[in-house]
Scaffold this active site. Structure first.
Site, PDB file in Angstrom:
ATOM      1  N   SER A  83       0.706  -1.099   0.126  1.00  0.00           N
ATOM      2  CA  SER A  83      -0.053  -0.079   0.023  1.00  0.00           C
ATOM      3  C   SER A  83       0.736   1.193   0.181  1.00  0.00           C
ATOM      4  O   SER A  83       1.934   1.341   0.356  1.00  0.00           O
ATOM      5  CB  SER A  83      -1.072   0.035   1.215  1.00  0.00           C
ATOM      6  OG  SER A  83      -0.232   0.176   2.287  1.00  0.00           O
ATOM      7  N   LYS A  84       0.550   2.331  -0.628  1.00  0.00           N
ATOM      8  CA  LYS A  84       1.010   3.520  -0.430  1.00  0.00           C
ATOM      9  C   LYS A  84       1.780   4.004   0.858  1.00  0.00           C
ATOM     10  O   LYS A  84       2.906   4.262   0.914  1.00  0.00           O
ATOM     11  CB  LYS A  84      -0.048   4.733  -1.064  1.00  0.00           C
ATOM     12  CG  LYS A  84       0.828   5.880  -1.180  1.00  0.00           C
ATOM     13  CD  LYS A  84       1.439   6.472  -2.550  1.00  0.00           C
ATOM     14  CE  LYS A  84       1.899   7.885  -2.336  1.00  0.00           C
ATOM     15  NZ  LYS A  84       3.060   7.992  -2.956  1.00  0.00           N
ATOM     16  N   ARG A  85       0.916   3.767   2.045  1.00  0.00           N
ATOM     17  CA  ARG A  85       1.382   4.191   3.075  1.00  0.00           C
ATOM     18  C   ARG A  85       2.470   3.057   3.500  1.00  0.00           C
ATOM     19  O   ARG A  85       3.657   3.770   4.219  1.00  0.00           O
ATOM     20  CB  ARG A  85       0.295   4.028   4.163  1.00  0.00           C
ATOM     21  CG  ARG A  85       0.606   4.309   5.445  1.00  0.00           C
ATOM     22  CD  ARG A  85      -0.417   4.001   6.518  1.00  0.00           C
ATOM     23  NE  ARG A  85       0.032   4.102   8.090  1.00  0.00           N
ATOM     24  CZ  ARG A  85       0.517   3.151   8.420  1.00  0.00           C
ATOM     25  NH1 ARG A  85       0.548   1.877   7.821  1.00  0.00           N
ATOM     26  NH2 ARG A  85       1.197   3.248   9.688  1.00  0.00           N
ATOM     27  N   ASP A 107       5.705   4.083   1.426  1.00  0.00           N
ATOM     28  CA  ASP A 107       6.391   5.439   1.633  1.00  0.00           C
ATOM     29  C   ASP A 107       6.858   5.843   2.993  1.00  0.00           C
ATOM     30  O   ASP A 107       7.509   6.537   3.165  1.00  0.00           O
ATOM     31  CB  ASP A 107       5.397   6.594   1.518  1.00  0.00           C
ATOM     32  CG  ASP A 107       4.915   6.865  -0.051  1.00  0.00           C
ATOM     33  OD1 ASP A 107       5.656   6.215  -0.803  1.00  0.00           O
ATOM     34  OD2 ASP A 107       4.109   7.537  -0.125  1.00  0.00           O
TER      35      ASP A 107
END
Ligand code: GLU
Length: 281
Positions: free
Chosen positions: A253-255, A258
């Site tokens: 997931s992006k979270r 990142d």
């Protein structure tokens, strides 16, 4: 056994995240398997986005991961003169021109539906008198590599551009096609080097024999093959590693992707946990 030299080349625009860790594990694993060396290069040519505290954090995070590099760290912003000299060399050979088009003008010239970062702009130098006028007015410009001039300069070598891809363990020669990238930017008035230029220059200068990078940079390697041919730089062998997947084999997931490594560390994760999280065992 011939020498094996690879490198890890992050840009200090933020904290290292799992994507970087994944690349770093691939780089160090390959070097260890070949009894080779890993160089650390800080790709901080974009001085508007890079920050010294992120550079310090990169060194700290790599040490925490147990990844130690060989020799001194090369910081690209200390070597702008070298990159400028390469642009001058290419200019003298009529391969580079000043492009005064603004990003907005380029976007306006793009065919409908094209994406700015994927559209290969091609242009041509302005007449000398027009160029002088714009320079006198202090207008910004980009140094672009003329694909047409490069093709002429290389002659039949242009059609034979390629590189060795060793991603699946067996070296095989693949063709390079820089045309979709158009006239790539090699530098700007205010930043005398682009990623393509500084990266290929340094790989050659530092004697890098193997570049291990994510699949996302595979296409751009065609541009690098073109620069290497024009500059007669030795060409490394390339290995492209898959981009990071979660433990379930799905894209992170992006979270999670990142999130800085130090945030995981502060939460109690170990370097081995991170290895597993990047899909490596
Ligand atoms: N600075 C580039 C990055 O962080 C290096 C990639 C490469 O040339 O392998 O993506």
């Amino acid at each position: 056994m011939s020498e094996f030299v690879t490198r890890f080349a992050p840009s200090p625009t933020g904290y290292l995240h799992l994507g970087h860790a994944c690349s770093a594990f691939h780089v160090w694993d390959a070097a260890r398997a070949a009894n080779g060396r890993v160089l650390l290069r800080i790709e901080d040519i974009d001085q508007t986005r890079c920050r010294p505290e992120y550079e310090a954090a990169i060194l700290e995070d790599l040490r925490w991961l147990g990844l130690d590099w060989d020799g001194p760290v090369r910081r690209q912003s200390d070597h702008f003169d070298d990159y400028e000299a390469t642009i001058t060399d290419l200019r003298m050979r009529g391969l580079v021109y000043r492009c005064f088009r603004t990003r907005r003008e380029i976007a306006a010239a793009m065919p409908a539906g094209a994406r700015p970062d994927e559209w290969g702009f091609t242009g041509r130098p302005l007449p000398a008198s027009e160029e002088e006028k714009r320079l006198a007015r202090g207008e910004a410009f980009a140094w672009r590599l003329s694909l047409a001039a490069a093709r002429d300069a290389l002659g039949p070598r242009y059609e034979q551009l390629g590189y060795i891809d060793e991603s699946d363990g067996t070296p095989r020669r693949v063709a390079a096609d820089p045309a979709p990238f158009g006239d790539v930017v090699l530098g700007r008035k205010e930043t005398p080097a682009s990623y393509h230029l500084a990266c290929c220059h340094d790989d050659a200068l530092q004697g890098v024999t193997h570049v291990i990078r994510g699949e996302d940079i595979r296409e751009m390697t065609s541009v690098h093959a073109l620069l290497q041919a024009l500059m007669d730089w030795p060409q490394p062998v390339y290995r492209f590693h898959p981009l990071i997947l979660g433990p379930d084999g799905k894209k992170l997931s992006k979270r999670a992707g990142d999130r800085g490594l130090r945030a995981w560390r502060d939460e109690g994760k170990t370097p081995d946990d991170l290895r597993r999280m990047t899909g490596l065992s």
